[in-house]
Design a protein around this motif. Structure first.
Motif, PDB file in Angstrom:
ATOM      1  N   ASP A   1      -1.292   7.138   3.775  1.00  7.95           N
ATOM      2  CA  ASP A   1      -0.541   5.979   4.153  1.00  7.95           C
ATOM      3  C   ASP A   1      -1.691   5.164   5.965  1.00  7.95           C
ATOM      4  O   ASP A   1      -0.790   5.573   6.738  1.00  7.95           O
ATOM      5  CB  ASP A   1       0.723   5.363   3.958  1.00  7.95           C
ATOM      6  N   ARG A   2      -2.761   4.739   6.038  1.00  5.81           N
ATOM      7  CA  ARG A   2      -3.294   3.872   7.356  1.00  5.81           C
ATOM      8  C   ARG A   2      -4.263   5.155   7.755  1.00  5.81           C
ATOM      9  O   ARG A   2      -3.782   5.657   7.435  1.00  5.81           O
ATOM     10  CB  ARG A   2      -2.332   3.439   8.472  1.00  5.81           C
ATOM     11  N   PHE A   3      -5.123   4.545   8.199  1.00  5.17           N
ATOM     12  CA  PHE A   3      -5.956   5.175   9.215  1.00  5.17           C
ATOM     13  C   PHE A   3      -6.437   4.849  10.360  1.00  5.17           C
ATOM     14  O   PHE A   3      -5.876   3.518  10.821  1.00  5.17           O
ATOM     15  CB  PHE A   3      -6.543   6.070   8.420  1.00  5.17           C
TER      16      PHE A   3
ATOM     17  N   GLU B   1       6.566  -6.214  14.004  1.00  3.86           N
ATOM     18  CA  GLU B   1       6.669  -7.157  12.531  1.00  3.86           C
ATOM     19  C   GLU B   1       6.717  -8.726  13.193  1.00  3.86           C
ATOM     20  O   GLU B   1       6.419  -9.371  12.169  1.00  3.86           O
ATOM     21  CB  GLU B   1       7.321  -7.008  11.823  1.00  3.86           C
TER      22      GLU B   1
ATOM     23  N   SER C   1      -6.832   0.492  10.296  1.00  2.87           N
ATOM     24  CA  SER C   1      -5.663  -0.508  10.757  1.00  2.87           C
ATOM     25  C   SER C   1      -6.040  -0.606  12.493  1.00  2.87           C
ATOM     26  O   SER C   1      -5.585  -1.268  12.759  1.00  2.87           O
ATOM     27  CB  SER C   1      -4.724   0.537  10.033  1.00  2.87           C
ATOM     28  N   SER C   2      -6.356   0.497  12.866  1.00  3.76           N
ATOM     29  CA  SER C   2      -6.457   0.207  14.588  1.00  3.76           C
ATOM     30  C   SER C   2      -7.731  -0.654  14.425  1.00  3.76           C
ATOM     31  O   SER C   2      -7.930  -1.920  15.590  1.00  3.76           O
ATOM     32  CB  SER C   2      -6.871   1.609  14.841  1.00  3.76           C
TER      33      SER C   2
ATOM     34  N   LYS D   1       0.188  -1.205   0.047  1.00  2.39           N
ATOM     35  CA  LYS D   1      -0.316   0.346   0.165  1.00  2.39           C
ATOM     36  C   LYS D   1       1.001   0.879   0.394  1.00  2.39           C
ATOM     37  O   LYS D   1       0.475   2.559  -0.353  1.00  2.39           O
ATOM     38  CB  LYS D   1      -0.840  -0.079   0.929  1.00  2.39           C
TER      39      LYS D   1
ATOM     40  N   PRO E   1       1.168   5.644  12.149  1.00  2.00           N
ATOM     41  CA  PRO E   1       0.511   6.425  12.867  1.00  2.00           C
ATOM     42  C   PRO E   1       1.995   7.436  12.303  1.00  2.00           C
ATOM     43  O   PRO E   1       2.809   6.911  12.046  1.00  2.00           O
ATOM     44  CB  PRO E   1       1.206   5.844  14.091  1.00  2.00           C
TER      45      PRO E   1
ATOM     46  N   ARG F   1      -3.591  10.075  16.087  1.00  2.16           N
ATOM     47  CA  ARG F   1      -4.609  10.301  14.969  1.00  2.16           C
ATOM     48  C   ARG F   1      -5.581  11.588  15.425  1.00  2.16           C
ATOM     49  O   ARG F   1      -5.183  12.717  14.275  1.00  2.16           O
ATOM     50  CB  ARG F   1      -6.001   8.805  14.859  1.00  2.16           C
TER      51      ARG F   1
ATOM     52  N   LEU G   1       6.520   1.508  18.565  1.00 10.02           N
ATOM     53  CA  LEU G   1       7.189   1.151  17.500  1.00 10.02           C
ATOM     54  C   LEU G   1       8.184   1.221  17.857  1.00 10.02           C
ATOM     55  O   LEU G   1       8.853  -0.810  17.811  1.00 10.02           O
ATOM     56  CB  LEU G   1       7.312   1.638  15.973  1.00 10.02           C
TER      57      LEU G   1
ATOM     58  N   TYR H   1      -2.219   5.230  19.243  1.00 11.87           N
ATOM     59  CA  TYR H   1      -3.455   5.077  17.912  1.00 11.87           C
ATOM     60  C   TYR H   1      -4.142   6.638  17.827  1.00 11.87           C
ATOM     61  O   TYR H   1      -3.835   7.137  17.399  1.00 11.87           O
ATOM     62  CB  TYR H   1      -3.400   3.895  17.656  1.00 11.87           C
TER      63      TYR H   1
ATOM     64  N   TYR I   1      -6.174  -3.966  13.260  1.00 12.83           N
ATOM     65  CA  TYR I   1      -4.552  -4.459  14.466  1.00 12.83           C
ATOM     66  C   TYR I   1      -4.935  -4.702  15.530  1.00 12.83           C
ATOM     67  O   TYR I   1      -4.881  -6.003  16.375  1.00 12.83           O
ATOM     68  CB  TYR I   1      -3.843  -3.291  14.160  1.00 12.83           C
ATOM     69  N   GLN I   2      -5.919  -3.596  16.812  1.00  7.31           N
ATOM     70  CA  GLN I   2      -6.044  -3.516  18.094  1.00  7.31           C
ATOM     71  C   GLN I   2      -6.983  -4.321  17.622  1.00  7.31           C
ATOM     72  O   GLN I   2      -7.200  -4.897  18.923  1.00  7.31           O
ATOM     73  CB  GLN I   2      -5.559  -2.083  18.063  1.00  7.31           C
TER      74      GLN I   2
HETATM   75  P1  TYD Z   1       3.562   1.045   8.633  1.00 11.78           P
HETATM   76  O1  TYD Z   1       4.116   2.646   8.960  1.00 11.78           O
HETATM   77  O2  TYD Z   1       2.079   1.328   7.778  1.00 11.78           O
HETATM   78  O3  TYD Z   1       4.741   0.074   8.854  1.00 11.78           O
HETATM   79  P2  TYD Z   1       4.673  -0.814   7.364  1.00 11.78           P
HETATM   80  O4  TYD Z   1       5.759   0.671   6.663  1.00 11.78           O
HETATM   81  O5  TYD Z   1       6.548  -1.406   7.881  1.00 11.78           O
HETATM   82  O6  TYD Z   1       3.927  -1.055   6.134  1.00 11.78           O
HETATM   83  O7  TYD Z   1       2.800   0.871  10.036  1.00 11.78           O
HETATM   84  C1  TYD Z   1       3.152   0.780  11.381  1.00 11.78           C
HETATM   85  C2  TYD Z   1       2.489  -0.606  11.703  1.00 11.78           C
HETATM   86  O8  TYD Z   1       1.662   0.040  12.802  1.00 11.78           O
HETATM   87  C3  TYD Z   1       1.599  -1.058  11.288  1.00 11.78           C
HETATM   88  O9  TYD Z   1       2.402  -2.619  12.046  1.00 11.78           O
HETATM   89  C4  TYD Z   1       0.318  -1.289  11.567  1.00 11.78           C
HETATM   90  C5  TYD Z   1       0.651  -0.788  12.680  1.00 11.78           C
HETATM   91  N1  TYD Z   1      -0.532   0.088  12.569  1.00 11.78           N
HETATM   92  C6  TYD Z   1      -1.855  -0.207  14.055  1.00 11.78           C
HETATM   93  O10 TYD Z   1      -1.486  -1.765  14.716  1.00 11.78           O
HETATM   94  N2  TYD Z   1      -2.623   1.012  14.218  1.00 11.78           N
HETATM   95  C7  TYD Z   1      -2.939   1.874  13.912  1.00 11.78           C
HETATM   96  O11 TYD Z   1      -3.818   2.358  13.819  1.00 11.78           O
HETATM   97  C8  TYD Z   1      -1.989   2.297  12.856  1.00 11.78           C
HETATM   98  C9  TYD Z   1      -1.803   3.258  11.484  1.00 11.78           C
HETATM   99  C10 TYD Z   1      -1.193   0.560  12.300  1.00 11.78           C
END
Ligand code: TYD
Length: 393
Positions: free
Chosen positions: A279-281, A340, A284-285, A200, A224, A258, A238, A254, A288-289
């Motif tokens: 790139d993410r919003f 990761e 992703s939370s 992405k 983030p 945001r 991270l 997160y 992932y969470q």
């Molecule tokens: P990212 O910068 O997209 O990592 P990469 O460049 O390696 O793809 O995101 C960093 C990590 O944060 C990724 O493993 C996903 C995680 N993340 C969450 O767990 N929750 C969130 O709300 C966001 C925005 C990211």
């Protein structure tokens, strides 16, 4: 031959090429035809992509469409090239009619082309162009010619030709085309989502480059992070030293990052009319969470309410890559960070979390098969972007 080589070259941009060759005494008619054919041969392969749209033009086209205007292109370029350029730069949805010349024609009378481009009935019409031929073509059809000084013509040329008005910049077109006091439209907020390693970030970067070439005001950002305070929160989350961080702590961090990002970066840019690519919003939370750490999607949505403040993406491009493939790609690309290093079961839950979101909100989320060559994914991304950006509702 008159003028410096630069002036001479400039004088070629806009008017029919054949006439320019003859006008400057470079070639006789026969050689001028050959020269035009050679020019077209190169243009057909590489030249046409070396264009870019003047910044701000698509915003005007979109505003015109939204107000029900009829938009036509009247050009002395061959039809085949014109169509391709309009398509490539995502302008097709804004254009009702294209009038150009055939591949066999070398001469073109702008007045005739403008006439063909005009609709059968109209009350007000104008022609915007950057060369004297455009303005003369407008006058021949009794419509106003607006001189675009940001192009290749000079003020003298455009004034002498009889311009009704001259726009020094693209922005100057607004008061000429729209009623006074009309508010500029808001921009758009578009997010790029998917599991780690889905590609992405590459697609977001390529999309930003292409949309900029298409003339859009583009702001790229990421989560983030995306602004100094949120980037500092990103470091905490991270950092490998943060092993042992609870899921709740992580989710709230997160959301905190945001909150700052939405208020100081996303919101002002969208209000100004920009296209914001993040790139993410919040998805992703949720993935992932909510799914990955099993805190539940509802809890995550709730704690993100004060952060998002209703600014949900207008469109989300979600890159779908099965976890095993994503893992292989990621490890080949860079050193793994703390997130990761999480085990495969977690990755699988996150992946399913994303798919759930796509299923729940098919209107907003576009799922793109990411297990393909970058170029193919890029073409799908472009198509979806233009579909959403050009939509006037
Ligand atoms: P990212 O910068 O997209 O990592 P990469 O460049 O390696 O793809 O995101 C960093 C990590 O944060 C990724 O493993 C996903 C995680 N993340 C969450 O767990 N929750 C969130 O709300 C966001 C925005 C990211």
């Amino acid at each position: 031959m008159e003028g410096t080589p630069d002036d001479l070259l400039r004088s070629f941009i806009g008017p029919p090429l054949f006439e320019s060759f003859v006008r400057v005494g470079m070639f006789n008619d026969e050689d001028a035809h050959k020269a035009v054919d050679l020019y077209r041969e190169r243009f057909n392969v590489v030249g046409w992509k070396e264009n870019s749209v003047y910044p701000g033009i698509p915003a005007i086209l979109k505003a015109l469409k939204k107000r029900g205007a009829y938009v036509a292109v009247a050009t002395a370029k061959p039809i085949k090239f014109s169509e391709r350029i309009i398509e490539y730069f995502g302008l097709a949805p804004y254009i009702d009619r294209l009038e150009a010349i055939s591949m066999t024609e070398h001469h073109a009378d702008k007045g005739v082309i403008v006439r063909r481009a005009l609709p059968e009935k109209y009350t007000r019409a104008c022609m915007i162009g950057d060369r004297a031929t455009d303005i003369i073509g407008a006058i021949e059809n009794n419509i106003d010619g607006i001189g675009a000084l940001y192009g290749y013509g000079s003020r003298e040329e455009l004034t002498e030709a009889g311009s009704f008005a001259i726009a020094d910049t693209v922005e100057d077109l607004w008061p000429l085309l729209f009623d006074e006091g009309e508010e500029k439209d808001e921009g758009l907020f578009i997010t790029f989502e998917g599991s780690d390693g889905c590609g992405k970030s590459t697609q977001a970067r390529l999309a930003a480059k292409w949309l900029t070439e298409c003339g859009y005001d583009v702001v790229t950002t990421r989560e983030p992070g995306g602004c100094p305070i949120s980037e500092r929160i990103r470091e905490i989350i991270l950092d490998v030293k943060s092993v042992g961080m609870t899921g709740e702590c992580e989710a709230l961090l997160y959301a905190a990052a945001r909150a700052q990002h939405v208020k100081t970066v996303i919101e002002p840019a969208v209000k100004r009319g920009a296209i914001v690519l993040s790139d993410r919003f919040v998805d992703s939370s949720v993935a992932y969470q909510g799914a990955g750490r099993e805190l539940g999607r509802e809890l995550i949505r709730r704690i993100n309410e004060p952060a998002v403040q209703g600014r949900m993406p207008d469109m989300t491009l979600m890159y779908d890559l099965p976890p095993m493939k994503a893992m292989q790609r990621r490890l080949a690309a860079s050193e793994p960070d703390r997130m990761e290093l999480e085990k495969q079961a977690f990755v699988e839950k996150v992946y399913q979390g994303f798919l759930e979101i796509a299923k729940e909100e098919p209107e907003r989320v576009v799922l793109i098969d990411a297990d393909r060559p970058v170029e193919e994914i890029e073409m799908d991304t472009r198509r979806e972007l233009i579909r959403r950006i050009a939509a006037t509702k």
